[in-house]
Scaffold this active site. Structure first.
Site, PDB file in Angstrom:
ATOM      1  N   ARG A   1       0.975  -1.100  -0.476  1.00 35.86           N
ATOM      2  CA  ARG A   1       0.093  -0.227   0.096  1.00 35.86           C
ATOM      3  C   ARG A   1       0.182   1.376   0.212  1.00 35.86           C
ATOM      4  O   ARG A   1       0.803   1.924  -0.656  1.00 35.86           O
ATOM      5  CB  ARG A   1      -0.373   0.555   0.878  1.00 35.86           C
ATOM      6  N   THR A   2       1.158   1.127   0.816  1.00 36.13           N
ATOM      7  CA  THR A   2       2.443   2.285   0.725  1.00 36.13           C
ATOM      8  C   THR A   2       2.888   2.928  -0.296  1.00 36.13           C
ATOM      9  O   THR A   2       3.422   4.075  -0.757  1.00 36.13           O
ATOM     10  CB  THR A   2       3.221   2.600   2.011  1.00 36.13           C
TER      11      THR A   2
ATOM     12  N   LYS B   1      26.333  -4.036   0.604  1.00 35.26           N
ATOM     13  CA  LYS B   1      27.517  -3.698   0.549  1.00 35.26           C
ATOM     14  C   LYS B   1      28.680  -2.717   1.771  1.00 35.26           C
ATOM     15  O   LYS B   1      29.434  -2.549   1.731  1.00 35.26           O
ATOM     16  CB  LYS B   1      28.290  -3.111  -0.646  1.00 35.26           C
TER      17      LYS B   1
ATOM     18  N   ARG C   1      11.466   4.010   3.933  1.00 34.98           N
ATOM     19  CA  ARG C   1      10.803   2.583   4.909  1.00 34.98           C
ATOM     20  C   ARG C   1      12.243   2.094   5.529  1.00 34.98           C
ATOM     21  O   ARG C   1      13.061   1.633   4.246  1.00 34.98           O
ATOM     22  CB  ARG C   1      10.043   2.386   4.017  1.00 34.98           C
TER      23      ARG C   1
ATOM     24  N   HIS D   1       5.168   6.202  11.879  1.00 37.42           N
ATOM     25  CA  HIS D   1       4.190   5.526  10.681  1.00 37.42           C
ATOM     26  C   HIS D   1       3.676   6.303  10.042  1.00 37.42           C
ATOM     27  O   HIS D   1       2.377   6.770   9.888  1.00 37.42           O
ATOM     28  CB  HIS D   1       3.928   4.721  10.487  1.00 37.42           C
TER      29      HIS D   1
HETATM   30  C1  NCD Z   1       2.065  -0.333   8.193  1.00 36.81           C
HETATM   31  C2  NCD Z   1       3.556  -0.709   9.108  1.00 36.81           C
HETATM   32  O1  NCD Z   1       4.123  -0.895   7.344  1.00 36.81           O
HETATM   33  O2  NCD Z   1       3.749  -0.667   9.795  1.00 36.81           O
HETATM   34  N1  NCD Z   1       1.422  -1.323   7.043  1.00 36.81           N
HETATM   35  C3  NCD Z   1       1.333  -0.064   5.558  1.00 36.81           C
HETATM   36  O3  NCD Z   1       2.015   1.162   5.874  1.00 36.81           O
HETATM   37  N2  NCD Z   1       0.141   0.369   5.721  1.00 36.81           N
HETATM   38  C4  NCD Z   1       1.114  -1.676   9.330  1.00 36.81           C
HETATM   39  C5  NCD Z   1       1.320  -3.673   9.231  1.00 36.81           C
HETATM   40  O4  NCD Z   1       2.886  -3.803   8.909  1.00 36.81           O
HETATM   41  O5  NCD Z   1       0.937  -3.628   9.996  1.00 36.81           O
END
Ligand code: NCD
Length: 309
Positions: free
Chosen positions: A57-58, A87, A109, A142
């Site tokens: 999703r993200t 590396k 991320r 997040h």
């Molecule tokens: C979340 C995350 O990555 O923290 N996922 C997301 O981005 N919708 C929630 C999760 O992974 O549980």
């Protein structure tokens, strides 16, 4: 606004403005001419999604949001596997190198808490005109997920102040939960019910934050009471990859548990779900999690516009 690193940086006023802008983005997107016009907004600007952890999703909603505004997303499938981190390159060096190619935005991320802050520090130290967006830093935060969660609550129920919100699942290691709790504490009269196995309770730092902001909360293991009392049910998975274990509590919401939920409540989930929500309830109008994911694209369009302005 330069970087988006954590929920606390958003004031009530900024949230209102962001949600208005998100509504505006949606309206333009839903109109044929409006949608074409959107692609001129950030035409040709580069966005780098740099993801050292898995994401569906993200990543896709950021890329879609960017493409809708005319940006060009450039990314490798998995930075953890295919970037020079393998590396031995430091995150700082990778970010500095990427900045040399003049992206407008880097969406990061990373499994380590504080990674987005480290990246932003590199950008600021060397004076790059690049915005870092935190798309999840380990157990940390997040923020863009929490923004879309809050936007979804507002869109579904028309208000946030005064709501009873039950947050369930892995409250210790879920970063979406952490960011959401920070945001909810900015609203008046919100009452939180926190349901989790005893070993996965919300962190003491956040409970302290709630007390300091006068937010009423209770911790419980009673599913029925927690579901019955709620206007919003925010459900999450157990974060196994962060060492979380649940051997004590049945957290599954299925047709039987749905009967406990008020007719005008809503069920949200950041997704991915594993087995804590039975797909048999997906068709119920109270199940809002797929609408929630769509909202994520519009929030990210509004955020990209605001950091690129
Ligand atoms: C979340 C995350 O990555 O923290 N996922 C997301 O981005 N919708 C929630 C999760 O992974 O549980």
């Amino acid at each position: 606004m330069n970087h988006i690193l954590k929920s606390q940086q958003f004031s009530r006023k900024a949230l209102d403005a962001l949600f208005a802008q998100t509504d505006h983005m949606r309206k333009l997107y839903d109109d044929t001419i409006g949608r074409k016009g959107l692609t001129a907004l950030l035409q040709g600007q580069l966005i780098y999604p740099v993801f050292y952890e898995p994401s569906s999703r993200t990543r896709y909603s950021f890329c879609s949001a960017a493409a809708n505004l005319g940006m060009r997303p450039i990314w490798t499938e998995s930075a953890g596997e295919f970037s020079s981190a393998v590396k031995g390159e430091s995150l700082e060096d990778t970010i500095r190198v990427l900045c040399e190619y003049d992206p407008t935005v880097i969406v990061l991320r990373h499994p380590k808490e504080g990674a987005a802050e480290r990246a932003a520090a590199v950008v600021d130290k060397f004076g790059y005109k690049v915005s870092i967006i935190n798309a999840g830093d380990g157990k940390g935060q997040h923020p863009t997920q929490a923004l879309l969660d809050l936007y979804t609550i507002r869109r579904e129920l028309g208000r946030i102040d005064g709501l009873r919100v039950t947050i369930g699942g892995d409250l210790l290691n879920g970063r979406a939960v952490r960011s959401l709790v920070y945001l909810l504490s900015k609203y008046k009269g919100v009452k939180l019910t926190l349901l989790s196995p005893k070993n996965l309770r919300l962190g003491t730092d956040l409970k302290q934050h709630l007390r300091e902001h006068g937010v009423e909360f209770i911790e419980t293991q009673n599913m029925k009471a927690a579901l019955t009392s709620a206007n919003i049910i925010y459900w999450t998975r157990i974060q196994k990859e962060r060492g979380s274990k649940n051997n004590t509590l049945n957290l599954r919401i299925g047709p039987r548990e749905l009967k406990w939920v008020s007719p005008d409540a809503r069920i949200l989930h950041p997704l991915p779900r594993v087995d804590e929500i039975d797909p048999a309830i997906d068709g119920d109008p109270r199940a809002a999690y797929f609408r929630q994911t769509k909202n994520g694209m519009f929030i990210r369009m509004a955020l990209l516009q605001s950091v690129s302005a």
